[in-house]
Design an enzyme around this catalytic site. Structure first.
Site, PDB file in Angstrom:
ATOM      1  N   ASP A  31      32.807 -54.569  10.821  1.00 36.23           N
ATOM      2  CA  ASP A  31      31.618 -54.479  11.687  1.00 36.23           C
ATOM      3  C   ASP A  31      30.466 -54.596  10.976  1.00 36.23           C
ATOM      4  O   ASP A  31      29.901 -53.528  10.162  1.00 36.23           O
ATOM      5  CB  ASP A  31      31.965 -53.028  12.384  1.00 36.23           C
ATOM      6  CG  ASP A  31      30.825 -52.947  13.381  1.00 36.23           C
ATOM      7  OD1 ASP A  31      31.226 -53.252  14.669  1.00 36.23           O
ATOM      8  OD2 ASP A  31      29.962 -52.539  13.098  1.00 36.23           O
ATOM      9  N   TYR A  36      21.660 -55.039   9.827  1.00 35.09           N
ATOM     10  CA  TYR A  36      22.371 -54.554   8.597  1.00 35.09           C
ATOM     11  C   TYR A  36      21.780 -55.361   7.413  1.00 35.09           C
ATOM     12  O   TYR A  36      21.864 -54.728   6.037  1.00 35.09           O
ATOM     13  CB  TYR A  36      23.714 -54.373   8.338  1.00 35.09           C
ATOM     14  CG  TYR A  36      24.370 -53.354   9.644  1.00 35.09           C
ATOM     15  CD1 TYR A  36      23.462 -52.605  10.655  1.00 35.09           C
ATOM     16  CD2 TYR A  36      25.776 -53.305  10.005  1.00 35.09           C
ATOM     17  CE1 TYR A  36      23.794 -52.015  11.554  1.00 35.09           C
ATOM     18  CE2 TYR A  36      25.930 -52.615  11.088  1.00 35.09           C
ATOM     19  CZ  TYR A  36      25.460 -51.796  11.735  1.00 35.09           C
ATOM     20  OH  TYR A  36      25.762 -51.043  12.681  1.00 35.09           O
ATOM     21  N   HIS A  91      23.175 -55.082  20.376  1.00 40.87           N
ATOM     22  CA  HIS A  91      23.159 -54.043  19.676  1.00 40.87           C
ATOM     23  C   HIS A  91      22.648 -52.737  20.530  1.00 40.87           C
ATOM     24  O   HIS A  91      23.357 -51.616  20.202  1.00 40.87           O
ATOM     25  CB  HIS A  91      22.219 -54.301  18.452  1.00 40.87           C
ATOM     26  CG  HIS A  91      22.369 -53.375  16.967  1.00 40.87           C
ATOM     27  ND1 HIS A  91      22.457 -53.757  16.047  1.00 40.87           N
ATOM     28  CD2 HIS A  91      23.199 -52.166  17.022  1.00 40.87           C
ATOM     29  CE1 HIS A  91      22.723 -52.782  14.983  1.00 40.87           C
ATOM     30  NE2 HIS A  91      23.258 -51.760  15.755  1.00 40.87           N
TER      31      HIS A  91
HETATM   32  N1  LIG Z   1      26.253 -49.990  17.119  1.00 41.22           N
HETATM   33  C1  LIG Z   1      25.511 -49.035  16.778  1.00 41.22           C
HETATM   34  O1  LIG Z   1      24.381 -48.738  17.068  1.00 41.22           O
HETATM   35  C2  LIG Z   1      26.067 -48.201  15.301  1.00 41.22           C
HETATM   36  C3  LIG Z   1      25.361 -47.049  14.878  1.00 41.22           C
HETATM   37  C4  LIG Z   1      25.609 -46.629  13.787  1.00 41.22           C
HETATM   38  C5  LIG Z   1      26.969 -47.116  13.242  1.00 41.22           C
HETATM   39  N2  LIG Z   1      27.595 -48.107  13.658  1.00 41.22           N
HETATM   40  C6  LIG Z   1      28.706 -48.758  12.926  1.00 41.22           C
HETATM   41  O2  LIG Z   1      29.664 -47.879  12.615  1.00 41.22           O
HETATM   42  C7  LIG Z   1      30.046 -47.642  11.318  1.00 41.22           C
HETATM   43  C8  LIG Z   1      30.552 -46.283  10.986  1.00 41.22           C
HETATM   44  O3  LIG Z   1      29.191 -45.243  11.146  1.00 41.22           O
HETATM   45  P1  LIG Z   1      28.402 -44.645  10.274  1.00 41.22           P
HETATM   46  O4  LIG Z   1      28.337 -45.508   9.186  1.00 41.22           O
HETATM   47  O5  LIG Z   1      27.246 -44.247  10.878  1.00 41.22           O
HETATM   48  O6  LIG Z   1      29.004 -43.399   9.688  1.00 41.22           O
HETATM   49  P2  LIG Z   1      30.763 -42.677   9.435  1.00 41.22           P
HETATM   50  O7  LIG Z   1      31.431 -43.760   9.403  1.00 41.22           O
HETATM   51  O8  LIG Z   1      30.816 -41.810  10.512  1.00 41.22           O
HETATM   52  O9  LIG Z   1      30.357 -42.109   8.127  1.00 41.22           O
HETATM   53  C9  LIG Z   1      29.865 -42.661   6.884  1.00 41.22           C
HETATM   54  C10 LIG Z   1      29.731 -41.521   5.930  1.00 41.22           C
HETATM   55  O10 LIG Z   1      30.975 -40.931   5.727  1.00 41.22           O
HETATM   56  C11 LIG Z   1      31.298 -40.851   4.159  1.00 41.22           C
HETATM   57  N3  LIG Z   1      32.758 -41.177   4.220  1.00 41.22           N
HETATM   58  C12 LIG Z   1      33.134 -42.107   4.338  1.00 41.22           C
HETATM   59  N4  LIG Z   1      34.771 -41.710   4.388  1.00 41.22           N
HETATM   60  C13 LIG Z   1      34.643 -40.532   3.585  1.00 41.22           C
HETATM   61  C14 LIG Z   1      35.769 -39.956   3.129  1.00 41.22           C
HETATM   62  N5  LIG Z   1      37.161 -40.255   3.012  1.00 41.22           N
HETATM   63  N6  LIG Z   1      35.473 -38.674   2.466  1.00 41.22           N
HETATM   64  C15 LIG Z   1      34.176 -38.422   2.121  1.00 41.22           C
HETATM   65  N7  LIG Z   1      33.143 -38.768   2.930  1.00 41.22           N
HETATM   66  C16 LIG Z   1      33.454 -40.206   3.442  1.00 41.22           C
HETATM   67  C17 LIG Z   1      30.470 -42.119   3.701  1.00 41.22           C
HETATM   68  O11 LIG Z   1      30.083 -42.085   2.238  1.00 41.22           O
HETATM   69  P3  LIG Z   1      30.472 -43.255   1.374  1.00 41.22           P
HETATM   70  O12 LIG Z   1      29.912 -44.534   1.632  1.00 41.22           O
HETATM   71  O13 LIG Z   1      29.549 -42.660   0.195  1.00 41.22           O
HETATM   72  O14 LIG Z   1      31.791 -43.097   0.969  1.00 41.22           O
HETATM   73  C18 LIG Z   1      29.262 -42.193   4.751  1.00 41.22           C
HETATM   74  O15 LIG Z   1      28.315 -41.436   4.157  1.00 41.22           O
HETATM   75  C19 LIG Z   1      28.759 -48.427  10.942  1.00 41.22           C
HETATM   76  O16 LIG Z   1      28.742 -48.690   9.426  1.00 41.22           O
HETATM   77  C20 LIG Z   1      28.467 -49.218  11.649  1.00 41.22           C
HETATM   78  O17 LIG Z   1      29.231 -50.568  11.195  1.00 41.22           O
HETATM   79  C21 LIG Z   1      27.168 -48.829  14.858  1.00 41.22           C
END
Ligand SMILES: NC(=O)c1ccc[n+]([C@@H]2O[C@H](COP(=O)([O-])OP(=O)(O)OC[C@H]3O[C@@H](n4cnc5c(N)ncnc54)[C@H](OP(=O)(O)O)[C@@H]3O)[C@@H](O)[C@H]2O)c1
Length: 251
Positions: A31, A36, A91
């Protein structure tokens, strides 16, 4: 059902490594978004993997309020080095712009440049309007969703309408992992807090796209299909909701 999110990954080595590790661990869904600024790195890692295109599921997103969805998708495809994306999302919708953008998205699907089209950050009212005013409902709505953002009314609506509900920030951006309820449950069942949060979202019939740049976390975040949370544990996690079961996409 499970993809790697790459928001906030730096273009270049960080994104390329993460996507490579994810593909090695069995992920087939990535994704990204033009916002990004790492589509080129996603494309390089995919290209190097040698995996057949049809095994991959690549999502990117149209940044509002760009006037031409076609031009934007063509640029994304060039950066990704792909001939089509599996899913193209608006988005986030902006009033006045979104209705026209959606019509353009529909034509991109007809041209085969996007296998499916959908939206992100759209609440129940926005979905109703879109459905009433367009030829095809969105295939997907991607929204923030975790035990702390359990948007029950929006989820129920999407499931009823057969709109796939994608849970972004399913780990609450990492902040949910140390919550005592989640940590204690993970400890009791011998899983990581991240696996508990992802499994909770999967049992609510959502698609999860956790982000990590760490090899071991990327791998363990995918190990969520060999256990099940008991109903009582699901209910305890449901009760962490701070949205009061909202039908809104934000807040
Ligand atoms: N459509 C939209 O508007 C929108 C908005 C936000 C996000 N998104 C999408 O959703 C995806 C995921 O959401 P997000 O990036 O906001 O947050 P998330 O996936 O909820 O959390 C990511 C965070 O958790 C940490 N993490 C991941 N696995 C872990 C584990 N097993 N143990 C400890 N820490 C862990 C990561 O750190 P490390 O990387 O250091 O491991 C990072 O800081 C995004 O990357 C994006 O593709 C879309």
């Amino acid at each position: 059902m499970l993809g790697l999110g790459v928001w906030q990954m730096a273009a270049g080595a960080e994104t390329e490594q993460a996507v490579e590790w994810a593909l090695e661990s069995g992920y087939r869904h990535i994704d990204t978004a033009s916002m990004y600024r790492n589509e080129r790195s996603v494309g390089s890692a995919i290209g190097r993997s040698g995996l057949p295109r049809e095994q991959l599921f690549v999502t990117t997103k149209l940044l509002p309020p760009r006037p031409s969805a076609a031009k934007e998708l063509e640029k994304s495809l060039e950066r990704l080095r792909l001939e089509y994306v599996d899913l193209y999302l608006i988005h986030w919708p902006l009033p006045l712009w979104a209705a026209r953008a959606w019509r353009q998205m529909e034509s991109l699907r007809q041209r085969g440049l996007a296998r499916a089209i959908g939206v992100s950050n759209v609440g129940l009212n926005g979905l109703e309007t879109l459905i009433q005013t367009s030829a095809h409902p969105p295939a997907v709505n991607q929204v923030q969703f975790s035990p702390f953002h359990y948007r029950r009314r929006l989820l129920d609506y999407c499931l009823r309408r057969e709109i796939v509900f994608e849970a972004y920030s399913p780990l609450e951006r990492g902040r949910g992992l140390t919550h005592p309820t989640i940590a204690a449950l993970a400890e009791r069942i011998g899983r990581t807090p991240a696996q508990v949060m992802l499994r909770w979202a999967i049992q609510h019939k959502t698609v999860v796209i956790p982000k990590s740049s760490h090899k071991e976390r990327i791998r363990s975040n995918a190990q969520v299909f060999d256990f099940e949370l008991a109903d009582a544990d699901m209910a305890v996690l449901d009760a962490l909701d701070r949205t009061n079961g909202t039908a809104r996409a934000r807040g």
